[in-house]
Scaffold this active site. Structure first.
Site, PDB file in Angstrom:
ATOM      1  N   PHE B 245       1.130  -1.444   0.097  1.00 19.02           N
ATOM      2  CA  PHE B 245       0.130   0.137  -0.367  1.00 19.02           C
ATOM      3  C   PHE B 245       0.970   1.456   0.244  1.00 19.02           C
ATOM      4  CE2 PHE B 245      -2.713  -3.071   2.609  1.00 19.02           C
ATOM      5  CZ  PHE B 245      -3.557  -3.953   0.865  1.00 19.02           C
ATOM      6  N   GLY B 472       0.600  -8.107  -4.220  1.00 15.17           N
ATOM      7  CA  GLY B 472      -0.617  -9.354  -3.420  1.00 15.17           C
ATOM      8  C   GLY B 472      -2.093  -8.731  -4.876  1.00 15.17           C
ATOM      9  N   ALA B 515       1.106  -2.529 -13.502  1.00  8.10           N
ATOM     10  CA  ALA B 515       0.153  -3.791 -13.839  1.00  8.10           C
ATOM     11  C   ALA B 515       0.279  -3.300 -15.934  1.00  8.10           C
ATOM     12  CB  ALA B 515      -1.840  -4.089 -13.921  1.00  8.10           C
ATOM     13  N   ARG B 618      -8.023  -0.993 -20.961  1.00  8.05           N
ATOM     14  CA  ARG B 618      -7.856  -2.747 -20.846  1.00  8.05           C
ATOM     15  C   ARG B 618      -8.423  -3.324 -19.533  1.00  8.05           C
ATOM     16  NH1 ARG B 618      -5.472  -5.012 -25.313  1.00  8.05           N
ATOM     17  NH2 ARG B 618      -7.476  -5.132 -26.589  1.00  8.05           N
ATOM     18  N   ILE B 619      -8.908  -4.260 -18.868  1.00 10.26           N
ATOM     19  CA  ILE B 619      -8.631  -4.745 -17.943  1.00 10.26           C
ATOM     20  C   ILE B 619      -8.213  -5.955 -18.523  1.00 10.26           C
ATOM     21  CG2 ILE B 619     -10.248  -5.559 -15.757  1.00 10.26           C
ATOM     22  CD1 ILE B 619     -10.098  -3.138 -15.707  1.00 10.26           C
ATOM     23  N   LYS B 623     -11.075 -10.589 -12.390  1.00 10.86           N
ATOM     24  CA  LYS B 623     -10.876 -11.927 -11.078  1.00 10.86           C
ATOM     25  C   LYS B 623     -10.088 -10.558 -10.217  1.00 10.86           C
ATOM     26  CE  LYS B 623     -10.689 -15.462  -9.332  1.00 10.86           C
ATOM     27  NZ  LYS B 623     -11.315 -17.353  -8.898  1.00 10.86           N
ATOM     28  N   LYS B 691      -4.783   0.199 -18.208  1.00  9.82           N
ATOM     29  CA  LYS B 691      -4.312   1.569 -16.977  1.00  9.82           C
ATOM     30  C   LYS B 691      -4.196   0.381 -15.789  1.00  9.82           C
ATOM     31  CE  LYS B 691      -7.403   4.362 -19.054  1.00  9.82           C
ATOM     32  NZ  LYS B 691      -7.170   5.873 -19.364  1.00  9.82           N
ATOM     33  N   GLY B 694      -6.063  -0.456  -8.592  1.00 11.68           N
ATOM     34  CA  GLY B 694      -5.450  -0.199  -7.288  1.00 11.68           C
ATOM     35  C   GLY B 694      -6.374   0.208  -6.923  1.00 11.68           C
ATOM     36  N   GLU B 695      -6.103   2.047  -7.161  1.00  8.22           N
ATOM     37  CA  GLU B 695      -6.012   2.857  -6.688  1.00  8.22           C
ATOM     38  C   GLU B 695      -7.068   3.955  -7.314  1.00  8.22           C
ATOM     39  OE1 GLU B 695      -1.557   3.393  -5.188  1.00  8.22           O
ATOM     40  OE2 GLU B 695      -2.247   5.077  -7.020  1.00  8.22           O
TER      41      GLU B 695
END
Lengths: 316, 735
Positions: B245, B472, B515, B618-619, B623, B691, B694-695
């Site tokens: 974090f 993680g 990512a 794009r993801i 999951k 892109k 997570g934030e």
């Protein structure tokens, strides 16, 4: 953690005798509080007397129509006992409102009564704390005191008693049974067990040196509706900001005890007479002379409102 | 490979592996306890000794005496490291305070000694025998007080000054509807599951550190600099990290002291920071005091917007950039943003999940809710009316993608926003007063240089090596997906090796850049490997199709593995970025929706439902991306309702410095969470067209909760966390 020696008790009386003659001895039961405090060197016993093998783990009916709860009965087992759930529901509710399943599996009835404060200044050995180190001062006064006591405080300590189970025990007029180092036994009314800090805040309760709790007895069931309403910042696994234990009868009379307010479970019998008049009237008497800090003054209206919620539910 | 023109069609677009919801490939290692973490490298290190860190008992002053004799004589003690005996140490480039303090003390619990012993218990017991005498000095611990005289700050570019566009003061004064409100956010602790931990071993003058660190190359550089040894003599290994974090972006005292302890004890040493030390010894998200002014027409068009934020840090530290999003999120011709930085003698402030935007959005998105109410406009309609497809400060600069309005509309439909009553206090469920709130989500997208090495063996197996980390987040899996897609092999044919400084230098994990950046680096390396494979098989690289373990061109086909028959083929490349991000603003967008219940008696707040809708390119793995977002929503819920490092302004420390005192949400606090990703690609971000999420997932959550609380009970709290004591005075009587 300081190095310590360890032995197993063979009987309650031997344990008490050994504790009295061994400097720095402490009893070890569930260890859920003591071992943590030892790791932080807040508790530094020289010797641990493990009482876990003593046969003090039964819940038995008493001749008076109550229950005798062995000192080593685990919180989980006590909360789940059929008789407790039926006749002393406030006790079950208080226990399951505390800690976590894992801790309740280990924690014992007697040990829970002896749980020490969670004041953050007590926990930080760089800070002054009369409870941890008599005479060193109280860093909590004038510091971060949101969780701390609002009544019964002293110039030396504003710590709270953190537990839930004992609030219900106080409500139920439980009796603490002990054995003393000389082998004699005594009974301590729960009202006289926990104490206010005064100028000796390092003394949490009225046990004498070496004295071992063997059981807690409950008098005959009270009937009525049972409540344990615990208020906290998160939904689980947090100490109470305020908790209300209550038994309310059909006619609106009853009993009430509060957690999170003082250095001991807070019950003012004189205030209970006002219960039929409502929460405001009761709280006014129960918290007369309160001495909150800027951080924790909210506990007084919160306690009153929480009691109001309980009384509302009792009526409903 | 240089990325300086928008991506066109490339092998990733086939989406045979990338874009598929995929279990994390490292899952079995983690669930069976075989993933090696830094403190448990029994496999790598023989007979390590244990280090225990002693933290300073004062916040500011000097050590005037330190008696080690009793501790040195304690059972099992091998060595004690202090600033006095550690030799010359140079502060790391990424550290504000020294990792080993003394004689000067810069903050509470600054490490002042490491005791090394045969067992952990011996080290801990001996540490308490060190007698330290301090000379206390007055410190600056009160942010509000220090901000009164604090200078304007900036996040690095040029002379610090407010950023102004148009005439804010004039336009605000003339605006028909005005809001001028101040919001505060407290200091936050990262509170990650795994504490900062390191195992150190010396081989001659070469140091290996198994450590829990998000940024391997930064860490390697700072370890070398601090110890005064060549960078080539330092190796960092960090394959698994139990949460970071932002708290593990930098080398911390565990790593330095493990290295010093191992040198002193002439044995490998491992150190984990004890939990009660972490809040004050390591970094934290700094508290902010933010003033927001918005002026609008009666029809809801923003004419003037100002956001000024103050934060504090140790001398030489930086500001919390809480105004960053306000420069980009909403339209308005007249704008003002500014930051002030106070000097505080509290522990070091630094990055925590979405630094800047996380606390900035907590304030801005309450302000937008308040403004919508003043205008009598639905909060979504108000935001949509002030949407902008261009950088409001530089209108010639468009957003590369911006689907904020779509996120809000889709979310509104899914969440049942139409059922919300704009008047607070109208919905009840027994004793609970129910409210709904929403907030926009916004976080910039950053692209970072990232390299990788890819190997193909004679069995057709592909191995990726990069110093990228998986904190993680699921990095292992998206890198494997990328390599599988590029090389035309199934996921199972790819092995991924991460977190070793002997591997090519990656983007690392931070700022939600990991990512896209790290997979783009793998893309570049795979492109280089494809060229080598094509050459080995006699194909023209531009015509070759890599698919199903084969390479095809025209009507000729060969097994991919055949290319490596004569020996492993290895390719390495780095993805570097041109100025696309300057020409177009790359950001991620979303909308958060929250329903809360407020107890009419106690004012306890419990969240009942949460929804996030995200538009973030794009993801790569829906999951693990979902896991990132629900984790971020949980952290946002904590910030909204309970998380606060309480400052003792007399003694200068965070008082609630353990996980009993610093409450983070437990399972019972978090209800059903839903996440929707828009089907979007951003060809300006990289060949991956991805892109970060997570934030994004935390930005706006706090305000959505705050707005839901207001909608429930009508009490507007502008000071986080929104605990019941702040609500009670405004609640109606309960009898």
């Amino acid at each position: 953690m300081k190095a310590f020696t360890y032995s197993r008790a063979s009987s309650p009386a031997d344990a008490a005798a050994l504790a009295a003659k061994t400097p720095g001895a402490r009893f070890l039961a569930g260890g859920t509080n003591l071992l943590d405090l030892m790791k932080l060197e807040i508790e530094t016993p020289a010797h641990l007397i493990d009482v876990n093998t003593l046969a003090l783990d039964k819940i038995e009916d008493t001749a008076e129509g109550g229950l005798r709860i062995g000192a080593l009965v685990r919180n989980t087992d006590l909360a789940a006992d059929k008789r407790v759930r039926r006749d002393y529901a406030v006790l079950t509710r208080a226990i399951v409102a505390g800690a976590s399943g894992q801790l309740r599996n280990k924690a014992t009835t007697a040990g829970n009564l002896l749980q020490r404060t969670r004041c953050p200044y007590f926990y930080d050995t760089n800070q002054a704390c009369n409870k941890r180190k008599p005479g060193s001062g109280c860093a909590a006064i004038g510091g971060f005191s949101r969780q701390l006591a609002v009544i019964g405080t002293s110039k030396d300590c504003i710590a709270t008693y953190p537990g839930d189970m004992a609030i219900a025990m106080r409500l139920l007029d439980a009796t603490v049974e002990t054995v003393k180092p000389d082998g004699s036994t005594r009974k301590i009314a729960i009202a006289d067990f926990h104490r206010l800090p005064g100028d000796t805040p390092h003394i949490d309760n009225s046990l004498q040196a070496g004295e071992l709790i063997t059981a807690v007895t409950l008098p005959r069931p009270l009937g009525g509706k049972h409540f344990y309403h615990k208020v906290r910042d998160r939904a689980s696994y947090a100490f109470a900001l305020v908790s209300v234990a209550a038994v309310v009868q059909k006619d609106g009379t009853g009993r009430v005890a509060f957690g999170g307010m003082a250095h001991k479970p807070w019950r003012v019998e004189a205030a209970e007479a006002a219960l039929p008049k409502g929460a405001a009237a009761t709280a006014k008497i129960a918290f007369a002379g309160a001495t909150p800090t800027h951080d924790n003054a909210f506990k007084l209206p919160l306690a009153e409102r929480t009691l109001a919620a309980v009384l509302s539910e009792a009526r409903g | 490979m240089k990325f300086d023109t928008p991506a066109t069609t490339n092998p990733i677009d086939r989406l045979k592996v990338v874009g598929k919801a995929t279990d994390r490939i490292d899952g079995p290692l983690k669930t069976t306890g075989r993933a090696p973490y830094a403190y448990e490298r029994h496999d790598a290190v023989q007979n390590p000794a244990y280090g225990y860190v002693l933290g300073s008992g004062i916040a500011k002053g000097r050590i005037i005496g330190m008696d080690l004799e009793e501790a040195e004589a304690a059972p099992g003690v091998l060595a004690i490291v202090t600033a006095e005996n550690a030799g010359k140490l140079t502060k790391g480039n990424f550290n504000t305070a020294k990792l080993l303090g003394g004689p000067a003390i810069e903050h509470y619990h600054q490490a002042i000694a490491l005791v090394v012993a045969e067992t952990f218990e011996q080290a801990r017991a001996a540490a308490s025998l060190i007698r330290v005498r301090y000379a206390r000095e007055d410190g600056r611990f009160d942010l509000a007080e220090q901000l009164k005289t604090a200078p304007i700050s900036s996040d690095g570019d040029g002379t610090p000054k407010p950023d102004r566009t148009g005439d804010f003061d004039g336009a605000f004064a003339a605006a028909a509807v005005q809001l001028d409100a101040t919001y505060t956010t407290p200091d936050h602790s990262h509170a990650m599951m795994e504490p900062h931990a390191s195992t150190a071993a010396w081989d001659g003058d070469a140091l290996t550190l198994w450590t829990s660190n998000q940024m391997i190359n930064w860490g390697k550089g700072d370890v070398a600099r601090t110890l005064g040894i060549p960078k080539e003599k330092v190796r960092l290994i960090s394959p698994f990290i139990g949460g970071g974090f932002g708290g593990k972006l930098f080398v911390r005292s565990d790593a330095l002291l493990a290295a010093l302890g191992a040198r002193a004890a002439k044995r490998p040493v491992k150190v984990a920071l004890q939990r009660p030390l972490i809040a004050n010894n390591t970094t934290h998200r700094p508290a902010t005091i933010q003033r927001i002014r918005i002026g609008a027409d009666r029809n809801g068009r923003i004419r003037a917007i100002a956001h000024e934020s103050g934060s504090g840090d140790l001398p030489g530290g930086g500001p919390e950039t809480a105004v960053a999003q306000t420069r980009l999120l909403y339209a308005g011709e007249n704008r003002l943003t500014a930051m002030r930085l106070a000097v505080l003698d509290l522990p070091e402030g630094n990055a925590m999940r979405a630094p800047g935007e996380a606390p900035g959005m907590m304030a801005l998105e309450i302000a937008m809710d308040e403004m919508a109410e003043k205008l009598g406009i639905d909060p979504i309609a108000f935001r949509a009316a002030n949407d902008t497809q261009v950088d409001p400060e530089k209108p010639e600069r468009p957003f590369s993608q911006r689907k904020l309005v779509e996120c809000m509309q889709i979310g509104a439909d899914r969440f049942g926003w139409a059922r919300r009553n704009a008047t607070p206090g109208k919905r009840r469920d027994g004793r609970w007063i129910i409210g709904m709130g929403m907030a926009a989500a916004f976080r910039n997208n950053l692209n970072m240089r990232s390299a990788a090495r890819v190997r193909l063996d004679g069995n057709g197996r592909v191995t990726v090596e990069t110093d990228m980390t998986d904190i993680g987040t699921g990095t292992y899996t998206i890198i494997a997906q990328t390599a599988a897609e590029m090389m035309g092999v199934p996921l199972e044919a790819v092995a991924v090796r991460l977190g070793d400084s002997s591997f090519p230098v990656s983007a690392g994990s931070g700022g939600q850049w990991g990512a896209n950046s790290a997979t783009a680096g793998v893309y570049a390396a795979c492109a280089a490997l494809r060229d080598k494979v094509a050459a080995a098989l006699g194909f023209n690289a531009t015509d070759a199709v890599f698919e199903d373990g084969k390479v095809r061109a025209g009507n000729r086909s060969a097994a991919l593995a055949d290319a490596a028959k004569g020996g492993e083929i290895v390719a390495e490349d780095v993805m570097e970025y041109g100025d696309l991000a300057k020409k177009q603003q790359q950001s991620t967008f979303g909308a958060h929706f929250v329903e809360v219940g407020v107890d009419a008696a106690t004012a306890e707040v419990r969240i009942r439902r949460m929804l996030a809708v995200c538009a973030a390119g794009r993801i790569l793995n829906p999951k693990s991306a979902r896991s990132q977002v629900i984790g971020a929503m949980t952290m946002g819920a904590g910030a909204a309702l309970m998380e606060e490092l309480a400052v003792d302004k007399r003694f200068g420390f965070f008082v609630n410095h353990d996980l009993a005192g610093y409450e983070v949400p437990v399972h019972a606090d978090i209800p059903h969470q839903e996440v929707i990703f828009l089907d979007e690609t951003d060809p300006t971000s990289s060949p991956m067209k991805a892109k970060g999420v997570g934030e994004l997932g935390i930005c706006g959550v706090g305000a959505a909760v705050a707005n839901a609380i207001y909608n429930a009970c009508g009490v507007r709290v502008r000071d986080y966390p929104i605990t019941l004591d702040k609500l009670l005075p405004g609640m109606p009587a309960f009898v």
